[in-house]
Design a protein around this motif. Structure first.
Motif, mmCIF file in Angstrom:
data_model
loop_
_atom_site.group_PDB
_atom_site.id
_atom_site.type_symbol
_atom_site.label_atom_id
_atom_site.label_comp_id
_atom_site.label_asym_id
_atom_site.label_seq_id
_atom_site.Cartn_x
_atom_site.Cartn_y
_atom_site.Cartn_z
ATOM 1 N N GLN A 22 -95.368 -0.181 42.404
ATOM 2 C CA GLN A 22 -95.683 1.252 42.340
ATOM 3 C C GLN A 22 -96.919 1.592 43.149
ATOM 4 O O GLN A 22 -96.947 2.577 43.890
ATOM 5 N N ASP A 23 -97.953 0.734 43.069
ATOM 6 C CA ASP A 23 -99.191 1.003 43.802
ATOM 7 C C ASP A 23 -98.973 0.876 45.306
ATOM 8 O O ASP A 23 -99.451 1.714 46.086
ATOM 9 N N ASP A 24 -98.275 -0.192 45.741
ATOM 10 C CA ASP A 24 -98.019 -0.362 47.172
ATOM 11 C C ASP A 24 -97.169 0.781 47.716
ATOM 12 O O ASP A 24 -97.402 1.270 48.826
ATOM 13 N N TYR A 25 -96.184 1.189 46.960
ATOM 14 C CA TYR A 25 -95.312 2.283 47.400
ATOM 15 C C TYR A 25 -96.115 3.562 47.607
ATOM 16 O O TYR A 25 -95.960 4.258 48.619
ATOM 17 N N ARG A 26 -96.970 3.885 46.659
ATOM 18 C CA ARG A 26 -97.770 5.103 46.792
ATOM 19 C C ARG A 26 -98.703 5.030 47.988
ATOM 20 O O ARG A 26 -98.916 6.030 48.682
ATOM 21 N N ARG B 79 -82.501 5.381 50.505
ATOM 22 C CA ARG B 79 -83.688 5.735 49.743
ATOM 23 C C ARG B 79 -83.900 4.736 48.617
ATOM 24 O O ARG B 79 -82.956 4.292 47.962
ATOM 25 N N LEU B 80 -85.151 4.369 48.419
ATOM 26 C CA LEU B 80 -85.498 3.408 47.384
ATOM 27 C C LEU B 80 -85.225 3.985 45.995
ATOM 28 O O LEU B 80 -85.247 5.197 45.793
ATOM 29 N N ARG B 81 -84.972 3.085 45.055
ATOM 30 C CA ARG B 81 -84.741 3.486 43.680
ATOM 31 C C ARG B 81 -85.818 2.893 42.777
ATOM 32 O O ARG B 81 -86.180 1.721 42.921
ATOM 33 N N LEU B 82 -86.292 3.708 41.859
ATOM 34 C CA LEU B 82 -87.319 3.249 40.932
ATOM 35 C C LEU B 82 -86.678 2.449 39.806
ATOM 36 O O LEU B 82 -85.760 2.919 39.132
ATOM 37 N N GLU B 83 -87.179 1.214 39.615
ATOM 38 C CA GLU B 83 -86.734 0.371 38.512
ATOM 39 C C GLU B 83 -87.934 0.142 37.590
ATOM 40 O O GLU B 83 -88.793 -0.684 37.866
ATOM 41 N N PRO B 84 -87.998 0.900 36.497
ATOM 42 C CA PRO B 84 -89.154 0.752 35.609
ATOM 43 C C PRO B 84 -89.084 -0.529 34.803
ATOM 44 O O PRO B 84 -88.017 -0.940 34.340
ATOM 45 N N ARG C 13 -91.271 -0.962 39.930
ATOM 46 C CA ARG C 13 -91.206 -1.235 41.362
ATOM 47 C C ARG C 13 -90.068 -0.427 41.990
ATOM 48 O O ARG C 13 -89.113 -0.036 41.330
ATOM 49 N N TRP C 14 -90.204 -0.200 43.297
ATOM 50 C CA TRP C 14 -89.212 0.533 44.075
ATOM 51 C C TRP C 14 -88.367 -0.478 44.843
ATOM 52 O O TRP C 14 -88.892 -1.278 45.606
ATOM 53 N N ARG D 277 -84.986 8.472 42.938
ATOM 54 C CA ARG D 277 -85.002 7.969 44.308
ATOM 55 C C ARG D 277 -86.282 8.393 45.010
ATOM 56 O O ARG D 277 -86.830 9.460 44.755
ATOM 57 N N GLY D 278 -86.725 7.530 45.923
ATOM 58 C CA GLY D 278 -87.960 7.796 46.637
ATOM 59 C C GLY D 278 -87.749 7.892 48.130
ATOM 60 O O GLY D 278 -86.724 8.373 48.610
#
Length: 288
Positions: free
Chosen positions: A270-274, A231-236, A257-258, A218-219
């Motif tokens: 992933q890049d936008d989230y960071r 909270r966002l969840r990471l889906e690889p 993506r989150w 979770r993020g």
């Protein structure tokens, strides 16, 4: 150890075990689950365990095996913690678990000495870390550090059984407990269920730090949902060389993506989230 079979169920009201396929001669229930109390000995390691035990035994092989797996997993996961600490940084939980922990015997000795000094310290007792009842105002035992958990139990068992452990390390403590686990599990003077719970809690914590558990990563809270936002969840994304692989990648380059668990239309690469997490952190720092 005799062979065990799970043939019973435990009544929640009175704790009595009943055979699943045993019926009284006057039982009229067609779907009766069993109305004759079982006369066999049952495992005491867990309330939901209904396995039979051998003569003179308290714990079934199934429960002993579960605790033994946790014990060995702790030793293996502890050896990976330094690598995770190098990756996560010196302020991470991995660094805390990879670092040293107080010797369990030293912690107990300090508490005993502080209690003995209570009578002479008088009004200065609180400043020394002792409350008015004589108990030390010290942090609780560490329930997550592998050295603290395994070392604490190993020292307690060696004292009870009159064994000599030598230098206490995570590896030696795990090896000692592994060798004596069957004896501990069937000793009515030892709290084997408590040992199992503490080892399971320690193992689950190590897995979560190493991101090796089944829980989703979770993020930050979703910035598109109203407060309180989930909270966002990471889906690889997944792509491998297996013939039946569906090659589940997303449109972005990273493949991860989150995603918001409340609304799947709210997602970030992933890049936008960071980028926005870093920007929010910078704004919070400037505000303070």
């Amino acid at each position: 150890m005799t062979e065990t079979k799970r043939t019973c169920y435990r009544d929640r009201d009175n704790g009595v075990y009943f055979g699943r396929n045993e019926h009284r001669h006057d039982c009229a229930e067609v779907d009766c689950r069993g109305c004759v109390p079982c006369a066999e000995d049952h495992c005491t390691a867990a309330k939901n365990c209904a396995w039979h035990t051998g003569e003179g035994e308290l714990t079934c092989a199934r429960c002993i095996g579960a605790v033994r797996r946790d014990l060995r997993w702790i030793a293996d996961l502890a050896s990976l913690m330094m690598t995770a600490a190098i990756s996560d940084g010196v302020t991470s939980e991995a660094a805390n678990l990879a670092g040293p922990s107080p010797h369990p015997g030293t912690v107990v000795s300090r508490r005993v000495l502080l209690r003995k000094r209570l009578a002479t310290l008088g009004p200065f007792a609180a400043a020394a870390g002792i409350d008015e009842t004589g108990y030390c105002v010290m942090p609780d035992d560490d329930w997550h550090h592998p050295y603290a958990v395994l070392g604490r139990w190993a020292l307690m068992i060696t004292e009870d059984y009159g064994h000599t452990l030598g230098e206490v390390t995570t590896a030696t403590a795990a090896s000692y407990l592994d060798r004596n686990l069957h004896r501990i599990a069937n000793d009515d003077e030892q709290d084997f269920p408590l040992l199992g719970r503490e080892l399971r809690k320690c193992r689950q914590h190590l897995e979560s730090v190493l991101h090796n558990d089944n829980r989703p990563e979770r993020g930050a809270p979703c910035r598109s949902c109203p407060s309180p936002a989930p909270r966002l969840r990471l889906e690889p994304g997944h792509w491998c060389d297996e013939p039946d692989c569906r090659r589940e990648h997303y449109d972005d380059d990273t493949g991860d993506r989150w995603v918001c668990p409340r609304n799947r239309d709210h997602w970030w690469s992933q890049d936008d989230y960071r980028r926005w997490v870093y920007a929010d952190a910078q704004d919070a720092t400037m505000t303070h």
